[in-house]
Design a protein around this motif. Structure first.
Motif, PDB file in Angstrom:
ATOM      1  N   PHE A 174      -7.349   2.498  -2.036  1.00  0.00           N
ATOM      2  CA  PHE A 174      -5.949   2.226  -1.802  1.00  0.00           C
ATOM      3  C   PHE A 174      -5.152   2.291  -3.109  1.00  0.00           C
ATOM      4  O   PHE A 174      -5.554   1.717  -4.114  1.00  0.00           O
ATOM      5  CB  PHE A 174      -5.774   0.842  -1.168  1.00  0.00           C
ATOM      6  CG  PHE A 174      -6.499   0.674   0.126  1.00  0.00           C
ATOM      7  CD1 PHE A 174      -5.931   1.091   1.320  1.00  0.00           C
ATOM      8  CD2 PHE A 174      -7.790   0.147   0.161  1.00  0.00           C
ATOM      9  CE1 PHE A 174      -6.606   0.957   2.523  1.00  0.00           C
ATOM     10  CE2 PHE A 174      -8.465  -0.002   1.359  1.00  0.00           C
ATOM     11  CZ  PHE A 174      -7.879   0.406   2.550  1.00  0.00           C
ATOM     12  N   THR A 229      -3.377   5.886   0.907  1.00  0.00           N
ATOM     13  CA  THR A 229      -4.783   5.623   1.219  1.00  0.00           C
ATOM     14  C   THR A 229      -5.555   6.927   1.038  1.00  0.00           C
ATOM     15  O   THR A 229      -5.143   7.975   1.534  1.00  0.00           O
ATOM     16  CB  THR A 229      -4.946   5.123   2.658  1.00  0.00           C
ATOM     17  OG1 THR A 229      -4.176   3.921   2.832  1.00  0.00           O
ATOM     18  CG2 THR A 229      -6.404   4.812   2.959  1.00  0.00           C
ATOM     19  N   LEU A 283      -6.507  -5.766   2.871  1.00  0.00           N
ATOM     20  CA  LEU A 283      -7.140  -4.463   2.666  1.00  0.00           C
ATOM     21  C   LEU A 283      -8.493  -4.403   3.348  1.00  0.00           C
ATOM     22  O   LEU A 283      -8.886  -3.371   3.900  1.00  0.00           O
ATOM     23  CB  LEU A 283      -7.307  -4.173   1.168  1.00  0.00           C
ATOM     24  CG  LEU A 283      -6.060  -3.849   0.356  1.00  0.00           C
ATOM     25  CD1 LEU A 283      -6.452  -3.444  -1.054  1.00  0.00           C
ATOM     26  CD2 LEU A 283      -5.231  -2.759   1.015  1.00  0.00           C
ATOM     27  N   ILE A 289      -1.853   0.914  -4.689  1.00  0.00           N
ATOM     28  CA  ILE A 289      -0.957  -0.185  -4.365  1.00  0.00           C
ATOM     29  C   ILE A 289       0.021  -0.459  -5.505  1.00  0.00           C
ATOM     30  O   ILE A 289      -0.184  -0.033  -6.643  1.00  0.00           O
ATOM     31  CB  ILE A 289      -1.746  -1.474  -4.045  1.00  0.00           C
ATOM     32  CG1 ILE A 289      -2.449  -2.011  -5.296  1.00  0.00           C
ATOM     33  CG2 ILE A 289      -2.736  -1.267  -2.918  1.00  0.00           C
ATOM     34  CD1 ILE A 289      -3.025  -3.406  -5.128  1.00  0.00           C
ATOM     35  N   LYS A 308     -12.597   3.822   2.009  1.00  0.00           N
ATOM     36  CA  LYS A 308     -11.232   4.092   1.582  1.00  0.00           C
ATOM     37  C   LYS A 308     -10.966   3.558   0.176  1.00  0.00           C
ATOM     38  O   LYS A 308     -11.629   2.625  -0.286  1.00  0.00           O
ATOM     39  CB  LYS A 308     -10.228   3.437   2.551  1.00  0.00           C
ATOM     40  CG  LYS A 308     -10.230   3.989   3.958  1.00  0.00           C
ATOM     41  CD  LYS A 308      -9.198   3.271   4.815  1.00  0.00           C
ATOM     42  CE  LYS A 308      -9.136   3.850   6.224  1.00  0.00           C
ATOM     43  NZ  LYS A 308     -10.394   3.622   6.972  1.00  0.00           N
ATOM     44  N   VAL A 329       0.851  -1.189   0.000  1.00  0.00           N
ATOM     45  CA  VAL A 329       0.000   0.000   0.000  1.00  0.00           C
ATOM     46  C   VAL A 329       0.889   1.241   0.000  1.00  0.00           C
ATOM     47  O   VAL A 329       1.693   1.441   0.913  1.00  0.00           O
ATOM     48  CB  VAL A 329      -0.940   0.019   1.221  1.00  0.00           C
ATOM     49  CG1 VAL A 329      -1.757   1.311   1.229  1.00  0.00           C
ATOM     50  CG2 VAL A 329      -1.865  -1.196   1.198  1.00  0.00           C
ATOM     51  N   THR A 337     -10.690  -0.363  -4.572  1.00  0.00           N
ATOM     52  CA  THR A 337     -11.724  -0.009  -3.597  1.00  0.00           C
ATOM     53  C   THR A 337     -12.817  -1.074  -3.645  1.00  0.00           C
ATOM     54  O   THR A 337     -12.624  -2.151  -4.208  1.00  0.00           O
ATOM     55  CB  THR A 337     -12.280   1.406  -3.856  1.00  0.00           C
ATOM     56  OG1 THR A 337     -13.094   1.800  -2.747  1.00  0.00           O
ATOM     57  CG2 THR A 337     -13.114   1.466  -5.124  1.00  0.00           C
TER      58      THR A 337
END
Length: 349
Positions: free
Chosen positions: A343, A129, A308, A345, A341, A126, A335
């Motif tokens: 993310f 965020t 996640l 990545i 949230k 990650v 997502t």
């Protein structure tokens, strides 16, 4: 059990298929000799075909077909060997047309072709965020010119959004008619393509004005789920193991692949994203992403995203759904439906 079937079972939750899937409409006169059929085949193997003749009829010849394409013929009661190279993964429909004593009759069966590719277990890191609107029932996610677009589902709430992914701010919003359930989106040739779920209807918008240029009806009797493109063709899913290949100009289906991890087909392929020549696929109700070869349908990698899920705080958050690749940063955005949230990545082996 092979390692890749273990990965499929643990990460994707797929039940293994078995030899009970053979199907034969054997006539009273002839049938395929299934005693030598394997539970699953792979592309490097050879299929041995023969006919049972319990009534000892005088057979003149037998013509064999695979998926309605003639693959060979034999005089009398001879057997046929056929290499399975270049066949699609999934079920292969067999047919034999038997000529005997001035008559003819056909019999059918099928085999299942699995993948001989062992998927790699991939890891992710990650990087960032970002906030995500918990009201967004995410069905499609894609970058276009460094900007993130999102398709939102549910009847009476479906929308097409243009957003600032860093802040969650909505730049532009287009609400669908209440009778439509919005699904996957993709951008190609200065147009936005959007699917609907069970309405068998798709929309094509001008990418600059968002003006609706065309409404089209699905050529096949399928549902609309995920969508992506390779710069020439559009790929879409329909809740099964299939990924359809569509001509964007005509909206006609020109091909498809069946998604398999080892000998297990992977149903409920959902949101899609084209990344460096591969299709990254959400699997509905699973916290995992499958990396699929678009030419064969073979799963080549699996990303376990359950970590996640543990970072989502909104108690009513639904399933993982949403993959977008940002070519500028070369990172992936993940997502889910009603997640709080999003993310950013990086995926690696």
């Amino acid at each position: 059990m092979r390692n890749y079937n273990f990965l499929s079972f643990i990460l994707l939750g797929i039940a293994m298929t078995g030899c009970g899937d053979k199907k034969n409409n054997a006539t009273s006169l002839f049938s395929f000799d299934e005693s030598k059929f394997a539970a699953h085949y792979h592309s490097q193997e050879t299929l041995e075909l023969g006919i049972l003749n319990p009534n000892s009829k005088e057979i003149d010849s037998v013509i064999y077909y695979l998926n309605d394409k003639k693959i060979g013929s034999k005089k009398g009661h001879g057997k046929l060997s056929f290499q399975l190279k270049d066949q699609k993964l999934g079920y292969q429909n067999l047919k034999a047309l038997v000529y005997f004593e001035g008559e003819s009759v056909q019999t059918t069966s099928r085999i299942e072709l699995g993948s001989n590719i062992e998927p790699k277990l991939l890891k992710y890191k990650v990087l960032n965020t970002y906030p995500h609107d918990i009201a967004s029932f995410t069905e499609g996610l894609e970058f276009y010119k460094d900007t993130l677009y999102e398709s939102i589902g549910l009847y009476k709430s479906s929308k097409l959004l243009k957003t600032d992914y860093k802040t969650g701010r909505i730049y532009k919003s287009l609400k669908l008619d209440d009778r439509y359930f919005g699904e996957g989106i993709t951008f190609l040739n200065n147009k936005i393509y959007q699917l609907t779920w069970q309405e068998k209807t798709g929309f094509i918008y001008n990418v600059d004005t968002w003006k609706l240029e065309k409404t089209f009806t699905y050529e096949k009797d399928i549902e609309g789920w995920g969508m992506t493109n390779d710069g020439k063709y559009i790929y879409q899913t329909d809740k099964t193991e299939k990924i359809w290949k569509m001509d964007p100009e005509t909206q006609k289906m020109v091909d498809y692949v069946n998604v398999y991890s080892g000998d297990s087909k992977i149903p409920s392929i959902n949101e899609l994203e084209w990344i460096n020549g591969k299709i990254y696929c959400n699997v509905w109700q699973k916290d995992a992403i499958a990396v699929v070869n678009p030419n064969s349908g073979a799963v080549e990698g699996i990303v376990d995203m359950s970590g996640l899920r543990k970072l989502i705080q909104y108690p009513k958050a639904e399933v993982l759904n949403g993959i977008a690749y940002n070519p500028k940063t070369k990172t992936i955005f993940i997502t889910g439906k009603n997640w709080d949230k999003m993310f950013e990545i990086m995926v690696s082996e």
